[in-house]
Design a protein around this motif. Structure first.
Motif, PDB file in Angstrom:
ATOM      1  N   SER A 219       0.838  -1.206   0.000  1.00 36.24           N
ATOM      2  CA  SER A 219       0.000   0.000   0.000  1.00 36.24           C
ATOM      3  C   SER A 219       0.872   1.255   0.000  1.00 36.24           C
ATOM      4  O   SER A 219       2.094   1.189   0.219  1.00 36.24           O
ATOM      5  N   GLY A 220       0.225   2.378  -0.272  1.00 41.42           N
ATOM      6  CA  GLY A 220       0.831   3.699  -0.106  1.00 41.42           C
ATOM      7  C   GLY A 220       2.151   3.889  -0.842  1.00 41.42           C
ATOM      8  O   GLY A 220       2.297   3.539  -2.011  1.00 41.42           O
ATOM      9  N   ILE A 221       3.134   4.439  -0.118  1.00 38.17           N
ATOM     10  CA  ILE A 221       4.426   4.793  -0.718  1.00 38.17           C
ATOM     11  C   ILE A 221       5.165   3.538  -1.188  1.00 38.17           C
ATOM     12  O   ILE A 221       5.727   3.508  -2.289  1.00 38.17           O
TER      13      ILE A 221
ATOM     14  N   ALA B 131       3.756   2.330  -4.442  1.00 39.87           N
ATOM     15  CA  ALA B 131       4.157   3.203  -5.560  1.00 39.87           C
ATOM     16  C   ALA B 131       5.618   2.965  -5.938  1.00 39.87           C
ATOM     17  O   ALA B 131       5.980   2.991  -7.121  1.00 39.87           O
TER      18      ALA B 131
ATOM     19  N   VAL C 115       1.582  13.009   2.747  1.00 38.04           N
ATOM     20  CA  VAL C 115       1.217  12.223   1.555  1.00 38.04           C
ATOM     21  C   VAL C 115      -0.103  11.508   1.885  1.00 38.04           C
ATOM     22  O   VAL C 115      -0.109  10.406   2.463  1.00 38.04           O
TER      23      VAL C 115
ATOM     24  N   ASP D 124      -2.613  10.010   0.192  1.00 40.21           N
ATOM     25  CA  ASP D 124      -3.181   8.847  -0.492  1.00 40.21           C
ATOM     26  C   ASP D 124      -2.501   7.554  -0.024  1.00 40.21           C
ATOM     27  O   ASP D 124      -1.919   6.802  -0.812  1.00 40.21           O
ATOM     28  N   THR D 125      -2.575   7.297   1.273  1.00 39.93           N
ATOM     29  CA  THR D 125      -1.884   6.174   1.907  1.00 39.93           C
ATOM     30  C   THR D 125      -2.756   5.634   3.041  1.00 39.93           C
ATOM     31  O   THR D 125      -3.598   6.372   3.582  1.00 39.93           O
TER      32      THR D 125
ATOM     33  N   THR E 137       2.350  13.402  -3.509  1.00 35.07           N
ATOM     34  CA  THR E 137       1.753  12.160  -4.001  1.00 35.07           C
ATOM     35  C   THR E 137       2.727  11.004  -3.752  1.00 35.07           C
ATOM     36  O   THR E 137       3.946  11.212  -3.656  1.00 35.07           O
ATOM     37  N   THR E 138       2.157   9.820  -3.693  1.00 35.21           N
ATOM     38  CA  THR E 138       3.024   8.638  -3.514  1.00 35.21           C
ATOM     39  C   THR E 138       3.984   8.521  -4.700  1.00 35.21           C
ATOM     40  O   THR E 138       5.123   8.094  -4.543  1.00 35.21           O
ATOM     41  N   HIS E 139       3.516   8.921  -5.889  1.00 34.83           N
ATOM     42  CA  HIS E 139       4.380   8.827  -7.078  1.00 34.83           C
ATOM     43  C   HIS E 139       5.600   9.742  -6.943  1.00 34.83           C
ATOM     44  O   HIS E 139       6.714   9.365  -7.325  1.00 34.83           O
TER      45      HIS E 139
ATOM     46  N   ALA F 282       7.979   8.088  -4.594  1.00 32.75           N
ATOM     47  CA  ALA F 282       8.520   6.865  -5.209  1.00 32.75           C
ATOM     48  C   ALA F 282       9.547   7.205  -6.268  1.00 32.75           C
ATOM     49  O   ALA F 282      10.562   6.516  -6.420  1.00 32.75           O
TER      50      ALA F 282
END
Ligand SMILES: NC(=O)c1ccc[n+]([C@@H]2O[C@H](COP(=O)([O-])OP(=O)(O)OC[C@H]3O[C@@H](n4cnc5c(N)ncnc54)[C@H](OP(=O)(O)O)[C@@H]3O)[C@@H](O)[C@H]2O)c1
Length: 249
Positions: free
Chosen positions: A15-17, A20, A186, A188-189, A215-217, A220
């Motif tokens: 999940s999450g980071i 990604a 961040v 979206d995790t 964002t996780t992207h 990442a």
């Protein structure tokens, strides 16, 4: 002699980071081994990237769990190109008025979740990392740089920094690197699951200079760069993608 394929181990990869990171690396043609306690999210990721992502279900806050990851690499014939230690997060906090036993339990849980998950996994894989001039990225947090208001969480993340300096010295002798990445907000995790509303998002966005969450992207892609062909001269550093909420890191 057959050429050994190398894999990057990503804890918290479901999940999450961590997820990604796994996707970014897999799309860049790296082999990735994702690790977490729940099999479902890891399997979904592996099924979406056949032949590129495999998985180990393990609790890496325990010696047995960390050893299982090292055993998996040995039995699948993979060398270790890197470790991204993203497993971690907040533990239940003690409430005002709780006794010292609750305080102790909260700090022990935070230590297990944020420090031991990284230490045991990297220690289990250190021989393989040395052999492959591997690279390590530890997930810290801006909380380690400025506190968090969340009890032991920031203190546990900052413990990773001093350990990472020693790791960088050790792996450097073998051509490898170690760094800490300390993200800001961040959302979206799963880290933020059940703790977000419009007011939290607005307040946290206003803490940044760019006026928005990360964002996780974005996190990442910084980590993928540290693991990639141009990242070999950056080691022993704390890099903080945080939108300008903490300056000079
Ligand atoms: N999101 C943020 O704003 C933020 C900011 C700064 C730093 N961070 C840090 O970034 C890292 C990644 O967090 P995230 O935001 O991506 O949250 P997340 O979605 O909750 O990811 C954490 C992952 O770690 C896994 N995990 C937790 N304990 C584990 C253990 N003992 N063994 C194996 N896997 C374990 C969880 O999966 P299972 O439950 O299935 O094991 C989960 O997939 C964490 O270290 C967090 O502290 C996050």
């Amino acid at each position: 002699m057959p050429v050994m394929t190398r894999t990057v181990v990503v804890s918290g990869g479901g999940s999450g980071i961590g997820r990604a990171v796994a996707i970014t690396l897999a799309e860049g043609a790296s082999h990735v081994t994702v690790v977490g306690r729940r099999t479902g999210p890891l399997e979904a990721l592996a099924e979406a990237h056949p032949g590129t992502i495999d998985l180990v279900t393990a609790d890496v806050s325990t010696p047995d769990g960390a050893r299982r990851v090292a055993d998996h690499l040995a039995s699948s014939g993979h060398g270790c190109a890197g470790v991204v230690a993203a497993a971690g997060g907040l533990s239940p906090r003690h409430a005002p008025g709780d006794g010292l036993a609750e305080v102790e339990a909260g700090w022990q849980a935070a230590f297990r979740s944020n420090v031991l998950t990284a230490v045991l996994l990297v220690e289990a894989l250190t021989p393989a990392l040395r052999d492959a001039s591997g690279r390590v990225v530890l997930l810290s947090s801006v909380a380690a740089l400025r506190g968090s208001g969340a009890g032991p969480y920031g203190a546990m993340k900052s413990a990773l920094h001093a350990w990472m300096f020693d790791l960088a010295r050790d792996l450097g002798h073998h051509g490898g690197t170690a760094n800490a990445v300390a993200p800001g907000f961040v959302p979206d995790t799963e880290f933020w699951a059940g703790r977000l509303d419009d007011d939290v998002i607005r307040r946290k966005s206003l803490e940044t200079l760019v006026g928005r969450p990360g964002t996780t992207h974005e996190v990442a892609s910084l980590i993928a760069w540290l693991l990639g062909p141009d990242g070999g001269w950056v080691t022993g550093q704390i890099l903080s993608p945080n939108g300008g909420s903490v300056l000079g890191r």
